[in-house]
Design a protein around this motif. Sequence first.
Motif, PDB file in Angstrom:
ATOM      1  N   THR A  18       0.839  -1.201   0.000  1.00  0.00           N
ATOM      2  CA  THR A  18       0.000   0.000   0.000  1.00  0.00           C
ATOM      3  C   THR A  18       0.872   1.247   0.000  1.00  0.00           C
ATOM      4  OG1 THR A  18      -1.842  -1.057   1.159  1.00  0.00           O
ATOM      5  CG2 THR A  18      -1.641   1.310   1.428  1.00  0.00           C
ATOM      6  N   VAL A  52      -0.626  12.216  -1.057  1.00  0.00           N
ATOM      7  CA  VAL A  52      -1.405  13.315  -0.506  1.00  0.00           C
ATOM      8  C   VAL A  52      -1.096  14.589  -1.307  1.00  0.00           C
ATOM      9  CG1 VAL A  52      -1.797  14.719   1.568  1.00  0.00           C
ATOM     10  CG2 VAL A  52      -1.327  12.264   1.788  1.00  0.00           C
ATOM     11  N   ARG A  58       1.826  17.210  -0.879  1.00  0.00           N
ATOM     12  CA  ARG A  58       2.932  16.495  -0.265  1.00  0.00           C
ATOM     13  C   ARG A  58       3.605  15.587  -1.305  1.00  0.00           C
ATOM     14  NH1 ARG A  58       5.374  17.479   4.587  1.00  0.00           N
ATOM     15  NH2 ARG A  58       6.909  15.836   4.727  1.00  0.00           N
ATOM     16  N   ASP A  81      11.827  11.943   4.208  1.00  0.00           N
ATOM     17  CA  ASP A  81      10.994  11.509   5.324  1.00  0.00           C
ATOM     18  C   ASP A  81       9.679  12.268   5.231  1.00  0.00           C
ATOM     19  OD1 ASP A  81       9.671  11.492   7.871  1.00  0.00           O
ATOM     20  OD2 ASP A  81      11.504  10.663   8.711  1.00  0.00           O
ATOM     21  N   HIS A  82       8.582  11.526   5.138  1.00  0.00           N
ATOM     22  CA  HIS A  82       7.310  12.186   4.839  1.00  0.00           C
ATOM     23  C   HIS A  82       6.713  12.990   5.979  1.00  0.00           C
ATOM     24  CE1 HIS A  82       7.289   9.505   1.231  1.00  0.00           C
ATOM     25  NE2 HIS A  82       7.008  10.666   0.733  1.00  0.00           N
ATOM     26  N   PHE A  83       7.387  13.067   7.113  1.00  0.00           N
ATOM     27  CA  PHE A  83       6.896  13.945   8.176  1.00  0.00           C
ATOM     28  C   PHE A  83       7.769  15.166   8.376  1.00  0.00           C
ATOM     29  CE2 PHE A  83       4.812  10.032   9.475  1.00  0.00           C
ATOM     30  CZ  PHE A  83       3.524  10.512   9.465  1.00  0.00           C
ATOM     31  N   ARG A  84       8.897  15.274   7.621  1.00  0.00           N
ATOM     32  CA  ARG A  84       9.833  16.352   7.943  1.00  0.00           C
ATOM     33  C   ARG A  84       9.910  17.395   6.851  1.00  0.00           C
ATOM     34  NH1 ARG A  84      13.869  12.546  11.441  1.00  0.00           N
ATOM     35  NH2 ARG A  84      12.481  12.570  13.211  1.00  0.00           N
ATOM     36  N   VAL A 106       3.975  13.059  15.951  1.00  0.00           N
ATOM     37  CA  VAL A 106       4.465  12.171  14.895  1.00  0.00           C
ATOM     38  C   VAL A 106       5.600  12.848  14.120  1.00  0.00           C
ATOM     39  CG1 VAL A 106       2.295  10.893  14.692  1.00  0.00           C
ATOM     40  CG2 VAL A 106       2.697  12.829  13.182  1.00  0.00           C
ATOM     41  N   ALA A 107       5.572  14.174  14.007  1.00  0.00           N
ATOM     42  CA  ALA A 107       6.641  14.883  13.301  1.00  0.00           C
ATOM     43  C   ALA A 107       7.985  14.706  14.002  1.00  0.00           C
ATOM     44  CB  ALA A 107       6.309  16.371  13.182  1.00  0.00           C
ATOM     45  N   ASP A 108       7.962  14.556  15.333  1.00  0.00           N
ATOM     46  CA  ASP A 108       9.211  14.381  16.087  1.00  0.00           C
ATOM     47  C   ASP A 108       9.778  12.974  15.901  1.00  0.00           C
ATOM     48  OD1 ASP A 108       8.817  16.956  17.136  1.00  0.00           O
ATOM     49  OD2 ASP A 108       7.542  16.149  18.730  1.00  0.00           O
ATOM     50  N   VAL A 109       8.889  12.010  15.775  1.00  0.00           N
ATOM     51  CA  VAL A 109       9.332  10.614  15.632  1.00  0.00           C
ATOM     52  C   VAL A 109       9.775  10.345  14.186  1.00  0.00           C
ATOM     53  CG1 VAL A 109       8.693   8.216  16.088  1.00  0.00           C
ATOM     54  CG2 VAL A 109       7.538  10.059  17.312  1.00  0.00           C
ATOM     55  N   GLY A 110       9.109  10.982  13.236  1.00  0.00           N
ATOM     56  CA  GLY A 110       9.443  10.781  11.826  1.00  0.00           C
ATOM     57  C   GLY A 110       8.776   9.552  11.266  1.00  0.00           C
ATOM     58  N   GLU A 111       8.730   9.492   9.951  1.00  0.00           N
ATOM     59  CA  GLU A 111       8.021   8.408   9.265  1.00  0.00           C
ATOM     60  C   GLU A 111       8.592   7.034   9.631  1.00  0.00           C
ATOM     61  OE1 GLU A 111       8.312   8.678   5.022  1.00  0.00           O
ATOM     62  OE2 GLU A 111       6.893   7.042   4.673  1.00  0.00           O
ATOM     63  N   PHE A 112       9.909   6.885   9.483  1.00  0.00           N
ATOM     64  CA  PHE A 112      10.494   5.559   9.702  1.00  0.00           C
ATOM     65  C   PHE A 112      10.452   5.179  11.185  1.00  0.00           C
ATOM     66  CE2 PHE A 112      12.494   6.914   5.659  1.00  0.00           C
ATOM     67  CZ  PHE A 112      11.894   5.961   4.859  1.00  0.00           C
ATOM     68  N   LEU A 133       8.173   6.093  13.343  1.00  0.00           N
ATOM     69  CA  LEU A 133       6.808   5.727  13.705  1.00  0.00           C
ATOM     70  C   LEU A 133       6.439   4.352  13.151  1.00  0.00           C
ATOM     71  CD1 LEU A 133       4.303   6.587  15.192  1.00  0.00           C
ATOM     72  CD2 LEU A 133       3.542   7.806  13.148  1.00  0.00           C
ATOM     73  N   CYS A 152      -2.743   8.713   7.065  1.00  0.00           N
ATOM     74  CA  CYS A 152      -2.322  10.097   6.806  1.00  0.00           C
ATOM     75  C   CYS A 152      -2.619  10.908   8.055  1.00  0.00           C
ATOM     76  CB  CYS A 152      -3.089  10.684   5.629  1.00  0.00           C
ATOM     77  SG  CYS A 152      -2.962   9.683   4.140  1.00  0.00           S
ATOM     78  N   MET A 153      -1.592  11.574   8.584  1.00  0.00           N
ATOM     79  CA  MET A 153      -1.727  12.223   9.892  1.00  0.00           C
ATOM     80  C   MET A 153      -1.209  13.652   9.879  1.00  0.00           C
ATOM     81  SD  MET A 153      -0.203   9.125  12.188  1.00  0.00           S
ATOM     82  CE  MET A 153       0.942   8.679  10.871  1.00  0.00           C
ATOM     83  N   ASP A 188       1.374   2.212   4.882  1.00  0.00           N
ATOM     84  CA  ASP A 188       2.139   3.395   4.518  1.00  0.00           C
ATOM     85  C   ASP A 188       1.698   4.510   5.445  1.00  0.00           C
ATOM     86  OD1 ASP A 188       3.917   4.994   3.123  1.00  0.00           O
ATOM     87  OD2 ASP A 188       2.526   5.424   1.476  1.00  0.00           O
ATOM     88  N   MET A 189       2.596   5.467   5.672  1.00  0.00           N
ATOM     89  CA  MET A 189       2.260   6.625   6.495  1.00  0.00           C
ATOM     90  C   MET A 189       2.681   7.882   5.764  1.00  0.00           C
ATOM     91  SD  MET A 189       3.327   5.621  10.337  1.00  0.00           S
ATOM     92  CE  MET A 189       2.707   4.132  11.128  1.00  0.00           C
ATOM     93  N   SER A 190       1.898   8.919   5.949  1.00  0.00           N
ATOM     94  CA  SER A 190       2.272  10.218   5.400  1.00  0.00           C
ATOM     95  C   SER A 190       1.705  11.301   6.294  1.00  0.00           C
ATOM     96  CB  SER A 190       1.704  10.376   3.989  1.00  0.00           C
ATOM     97  OG  SER A 190       1.983  11.672   3.502  1.00  0.00           O
ATOM     98  N   SER A 191       2.290  12.466   6.226  1.00  0.00           N
ATOM     99  CA  SER A 191       1.646  13.606   6.855  1.00  0.00           C
ATOM    100  C   SER A 191       0.557  14.121   5.921  1.00  0.00           C
ATOM    101  CB  SER A 191       2.657  14.699   7.161  1.00  0.00           C
ATOM    102  OG  SER A 191       3.095  15.306   5.983  1.00  0.00           O
ATOM    103  N   SER A 192      -0.457  14.743   6.502  1.00  0.00           N
ATOM    104  CA  SER A 192      -1.573  15.299   5.742  1.00  0.00           C
ATOM    105  C   SER A 192      -2.315  16.257   6.660  1.00  0.00           C
ATOM    106  CB  SER A 192      -2.512  14.184   5.282  1.00  0.00           C
ATOM    107  OG  SER A 192      -3.715  14.732   4.782  1.00  0.00           O
TER     108      SER A 192
END
Lengths: 312, 312
Positions: free
Chosen positions: A47, A51, A54, A309-312, B3-9, B11, B93-94, B125-129
């Motif tokens: 999966t 977004v 992004r 990194d998708h959060f940074r 979650v931004a502090d932990v980062g994608e990988f 988390l 998406c978070m 999968d994870m992403s910011s949104s």
Amino acid sequence: MRVADVGEFGLIERVTSRLTYGPATLLGPGDDAAVIAAPDARVAASTDVLVEGRHFRRDWGSARDIGHRAAAANLADIAAMGGTPTALLVALCMPPELEQSWAEELADGLAAEAATVGASVVGGDMSSSPTLTIAVTALGDLGGRPPVTRSGARPGDVLALAGRTGYAAAGLTVLSRGFRTPRLLVEAYRRPEVPYAAGPQAAGLGATSMIDVSDGLVADLGHVARASGVAIDVRRDAFEVPPQMRDAAQALGADPYAWMLGGGEDHALAATFPPGVDLPPPWRPIGLVAAGSGVTVDGKPYTGSAGWDHFR
Amino acid sequence: MRVADVGEFGLIERVTSRLTYGPATLLGPGDDAAVIAAPDARVAASTDVLVEGRHFRRDWGSARDIGHRAAAANLADIAAMGGTPTALLVALCMPPELEQSWAEELADGLAAEAATVGASVVGGDMSSSPTLTIAVTALGDLGGRPPVTRSGARPGDVLALAGRTGYAAAGLTVLSRGFRTPRLLVEAYRRPEVPYAAGPQAAGLGATSMIDVSDGLVADLGHVARASGVAIDVRRDAFEVPPQMRDAAQALGADPYAWMLGGGEDHALAATFPPGVDLPPPWRPIGLVAAGSGVTVDGKPYTGSAGWDHFR
């Protein structure tokens, strides 16, 4: 007409009426679940979510382009296991004011990219959302072979690449600076050319590990190095910078090797092979696996961007 | 921690370290794709997406509750084909400011609900949104039987229901008016009790059609009636209003039958069976299939809410 005017069921009907189905689709959309052939009694599944703002911008490519990209990202994951994709499922979240034609063309792009490997869009879900979001699940068949994971690389293996790196990253940089050319790079970003068949081919050749290059070559090889407990060295001279990329890099003050070694989203496949394997095209050697840890370029630590990194 | 502090990988690592895997998980998270057993060489697959503010509110249930609900919606789709779920894949998406513990607890809820049927969370999968969005794909095994579709109901068939209807809708109404009780209804909304095993059971009993009641009983039977080319009549006296629902309806000025006949998200299973089939629990007859079209209640057109369109 906006998606809010067509409604959920109306839009699903419009989109599914445009789809066609390959032989692996035993039951397509319209029921509680689809049914897909899994000939060797296993299914590979992955999966990825895109977004808006992004992972894509609507002014940087058509809906059809974005469909191609979203499908490619997922189909490449199946290929990277040594598999052949069979099906996509798509969750699409759209602002109510979105033109319904945009959703239809997105589905066309998803279906067209899937069709290049004989796969079909077999199901999905739609919802309204303030944020345009495309979550795609790809399913695939492993053809009776063990999956090629990230963890099997061994010291002495040859590192090889199928497909391009840096083109999509260069295209993205070009677009983000407000340009629309060179076309080679912009198109590479909009519709990645993924060497899908190289995945099962590598599995058949005895690849010891494989990964889809989506975060950037060095970053993704880092995943392989960690999972396999090895060191990987990449030869910079294995990468030829095409003239359009060289010119674009010069015009934009960018380093083309940062694109090639650090840029993702061309969905090249990187794999390791036992020493002595005769590598047919599109596979080409680009480095070596050794005892140790980490990824180096020409024996030195890589100092460029290491990926995304998708959060940074 | 956000979650931004932990980062994608980071988390992904935190979340996957909490997961456990059933026997169908041949390869779990951490590679380009997961590999799941598909014993009868087919896989049933379904995708559903939940969008914050549209399908859930964080103040109406815990992250764990929302995980249970998101998993249930998808697992029920597999059961409604007569299948047994094997795996979930989750695209999450978070907003970057979301607490990482929320994501972890969501994953716990997803995994716990999946575990009730022996299925596992195998990838995602994870992403910011800007918009908290949960897209879940469920995979399942059909046990060698043909899938039970929406299109096989025949005149003379008995309509039967497994599970509850209206409880979740009543709980949602209660919550949306600012109340937190009655607990029976609120909990039904937060964590639907889905009769998963009734799906394969119905397939084994020769069910001619089946559907997961997620949009509302009358609306979902409308899908069956259309797909099968039949008329369906529901007997209102087949539904018993529990005292808590009766009292809540009275207090809120609502019609409990509008909840039971028009409310979704309890994920009951509705199926049709050939006349004369002996229906074991949890299946109970609630109506009949006839020649014609449309859904009626006690022979009359249903005038209440007919379900839910996610764009309106």
